[in-house]
Design an enzyme around this catalytic site. Structure first.
Site: not given
Ligand code: NOJ
Length: 756
Positions: A292
């Site tokens: 993430d």
């Molecule tokens: C953080 C989020 O937790 C995740 O779900 C997302 O895909 C990424 N950021 C990218 O934006």
């Protein structure tokens, strides 16, 4: 980087010359190739398997080219970090990874998320079709609808120029206050796993990769970057991991996104147990693990413990998979074999899902937003749950002279959930109404007005709107009206949990005042998950519409007027109070930034209705619950055991006066064996029946759902004995009928296949 760098420098000094020289040779070989004639691209032969093609192309790659594949950027400028997105990335997108153009390996263009093609906030957002929230699609209990929605958003994603969709959120609902429950599939591993798996399959039917996320135990947003989720392996495999495992089997995602939090003491993105052991070894996952955004914390531990790709530079403290990884490999701290495995894992899904053979060529004009809006609308119409309907107040008659529409900006649109999954609507938003000005805000409404859709269907009626902020004024309008449609909402968003399950902004008081003034009050909820309803006994009808997506106003009106018979069923228990929850108070709330809190999942695998069953608690509305404008009789339940599997068959009859759909649910319970709780959902079927019609349906129970996971042997054990198979229309259905079957002792491998 600090500590990492010190290790690397030390290692460099003692590096084996043979490792160094093998890299030098490789570089020289490829340099020559670059300079000379182009080699024939054998890996472009579609007749070869993805494995063969991956191996062939991997051999041609330089170390630096492989390094590119494992290093991802944010696709949006982040001026507060002095970061400018790569020029090749797509504006206001989530991510970008360089490919290897000379070898025909495309860049990866990554878009959020599960309900459509999202945009990071800013001046240049793209308008796209939003499905209803993930929990809404779970409330459809309909795999075809889930697939169709996935296929639709995948097609838009490709047309916008993306080839990776950061979708597939399946963190089961342990925590009803989790700000991201709206992105996920509810509380049951089978339902959530199948629905989210189908969405993934739909997305990937467009020559693109979808993720499965957030792996794992990212079940609350409070302290998500620092919390440590504690759970034993047995409980984990029978709950959160089972949902992810089923979604993985059903959807075959090309990538898995590891989460921010720690699990049993180790960050999820450098967690050997989660990544190497469970995901890759036990489940045989062949794709790549991406972090993430901001979830990578090291180079050597992360790479060796199973992370394949660092995402979202500049969100991490360091470029762990940049120069530091190169050094670590050259020095032998990360083996060449592991490095090749990382690159191989990124490449394999690119061949498997057609990213290499079908390069993206953006064509926004090709998107048929009207048709796609109808796909979203269908999803919403299948997902809306009728929770209460006294004296058949619904469907709404058209003869009412005066209709009051109150609250939730129903005059302009429908609410959506906030954060990185935020899809901006085609043609602009209906208006900003509160919420934070920056991430995870703003609170955004889609221009599909329930009020306008109601007015369009009640041409003879006078429809009057009141914004609901003044309970007295709302009650006055209610008293003067023949029927009241009161819209209430709970905005939820990534990075923040809700403090409690009460509707915010005095909406409960407003509904109570309105209901007191007019008993013909219909409440329409737009929430991210369960909420309390202190006014429930005083209102005539309640619809849970979730965040209903691009055409939500239309979907709600169609249900209100009976053009669509509601058929959604709750994918999560609605508690009667927070004191019923395993954690009556949310851990870490109110949040102290970066507090390294411990979240102990002492309820183990007894999540949601299982917890309520175990403790004998009566919820406000049980898991699986949902009414219809028709009535259904479930009967003729039979169950037999064939090759160790329970097959249940039953009849469903529409005994009411209108066509409708019922979700028949099969629950299994041990008579003597001990499980985490009395029963589990074993299967379900949504059936569509004309008035008076009946049909038979069948369900085969996944054998893991009648077994208990055993950590030492990594097997699922079915205990010999009697098991009750029940047919019900929700988890606490007093009218459920049951039969008993006898199961012999059996062992299943870690993936649920019989081994003896
Ligand atoms: C953080 C989020 O937790 C995740 O779900 C997302 O895909 C990424 N950021 C990218 O934006």
């Amino acid at each position: 980087m600090g500590f990492q760098k010190k290790i690397s420098v030390l290692a460099m000094a003692i590096a084996l010359t043979s490792t160094a020289s093998s890299f030098a040779a490789e570089e020289a070989k490829t340099d020559a190739k670059k300079a000379g004639a182009e080699a024939p691209k054998a890996w472009m032969n579609k007749k070869l398997t993805p494995e063969q093609r991956t191996d062939l192309v991997l051999k041609e790659m330089t170390m630096d080219e492989k390094l590119k594949l494992v290093f991802g950027y944010f696709g949006t400028d982040a001026p507060w970090k002095g970061f400018k997105r790569p020029v090749e990335s797509i504006t206001q997108s989530a991510g970008f990874v360089y490919g290897v153009p000379r070898l025909g390996i495309p860049n990866l263009w990554e878009a959020d998320a599960g309900v459509g093609v999202a945009s990071q906030g800013g001046p240049d957002v793209r308008g796209a079709t939003a499905l209803p929230s993930g929990i809404a699609t779970a409330a459809t209990w309909d795999l075809k609808t889930a697939f169709a929605g996935g296929a639709m958003i995948g097609s838009e994603s490709r047309a916008f120029g993306f080839n990776v969709q950061l979708a597939g959120g399946v963190n089961i609902m342990r925590e009803p206050r989790n700000g991201r429950n709206f992105e996920y599939g509810g509380e049951d591993p089978l339902l959530a796993g199948l629905i989210v798996g189908e969405q993934i399959r739909g997305i990937q039917s467009n020559h693109m990769v979808s993720t499965l996320k957030h792996y794992a135990f990212n079940n609350q947003e409070t302290n998500r970057f620092s919390l440590n989720a504690n759970i034993d392996d047995k409980s984990a495999r029978m709950s959160d991991l089972l949902a992810l495992q089923i979604a993985k089997e059903q959807g075959n995602p090309g990538s898995v996104m590891c989460s921010y939090n720690r699990v049993n003491g180790h960050y999820a993105c450098e967690n050997d147990y989660l990544l190497n052991e469970v995901l890759k070894k036990d489940w045989g996952f062949k794709g790549w693990v991406m972090s993430d955004w901001g979830a990578t914390h090291s180079t050597v531990p992360a790479a060796n413990n199973g992370l394949d790709q660092q995402s979202g530079i500049p969100f991490d403290a360091s470029e762990y998979f940049g120069a530091a990884l190169k050094e670590a490999i050259q020095n032998g701290w990360v083996s060449e074999e592991r490095f090749n495995d990382m690159a191989r894992r990124v490449l394999h899904p690119m061949f498997e899902f057609g990213l290499v053979d079908n390069p993206v060529s953006p064509n926004v004009k090709s998107i048929d937003f009207k048709t796609n809006g109808l796909v979203s609308q269908k999803d919403s119409e299948e997902s809306i749950v009728l929770l209460k309907n006294d004296a058949n107040l619904l469907p709404m008659a058209k003869f009412y002279k005066k209709i009051a529409v109150i609250g939730s900006h129903a005059d302009v649109g429908v609410l959506s959930g906030g954060g990185s999954s935020q899809v901006y609507p085609v043609g602009g938003v209906a208006g900003y109404r509160g919420g934070p000005a920056v991430f995870p805000g703003p609170m955004l409404y889609y221009p599909s007005s329930p009020m306008k859709a109601v007015q369009a269907r009640a041409l003879e009626s006078k429809v009057t709107y009141n914004d609901g902020t003044d309970a007295k004024a709302a009650a006055k309008l209610a008293a003067e009206s023949d029927i009241v449609l009161v819209f209430v909402n709970q905005w939820t968003a990534e990075s923040v949990d809700v403090p409690n399950l009460s509707l915010p902004d005095n909406q409960d008081e407003m509904v109570a005042a309105v209901a007191k003034a007019n008993s013909k009050t219909v409440v329409v909820l737009q929430t991210g998950g369960p909420v309390l309803m202190p006014w429930l006994s005083n209102v005539g009808a309640v619809l849970e519409a979730w965040y209903p997506g691009s055409n939500g106003g239309e979907a709600i009106a169609r249900v209100l007027f009976g053009e669509v018979n509601p058929s959604g069923h709750l994918p999560a228990t609605f508690p009667a109070s927070e004191s019923q929850l395993p954690r009556p108070v949310l851990d870490g709330y109110p949040e102290v930034k970066d507090a390294r809190i411990e979240v102990n999942y002492k309820e183990g695998a007894a999540v949601g209705y299982k917890w309520f069953d175990l403790k004998g608690l009566k919820p406000l509305f049980p898991f699986g619950y949902g009414l219809s404008y028709s009535e259904f009789a479930l009967g003729d339940l039979k169950a037999e055991v064939k090759n160790g599997l329970i097959n249940a068959s039953f009849s469903v009859k529409n005994t009411g006066g209108v066509a409708g759909k019922e979700v028949a649910q099969v629950y299994v319970s041990p008579v003597t064996a001990q499980w985490e709780s009395p029963k589990r959902l074993g299967g379900f079927q949504k059936v569509d029946l004309k008035a008076g019609a009946s049909t038979t349906a069948k369900v085969t129970v996944d054998p893991r759902l009648v077994a208990v996971y055993e950590t030492a042997s990594k097997t699922w054990k079915i205990a010999e004995g009697d098991y009750k198979v029940s047919l019900a229309s929700h988890a606490m259905d007093a009218k459920a009928t049951s039969v008993t079957v006898h199961l012999s002792a059996a062992t299943l491998d870690v993936n649920g296949k019989f081994v003896k």
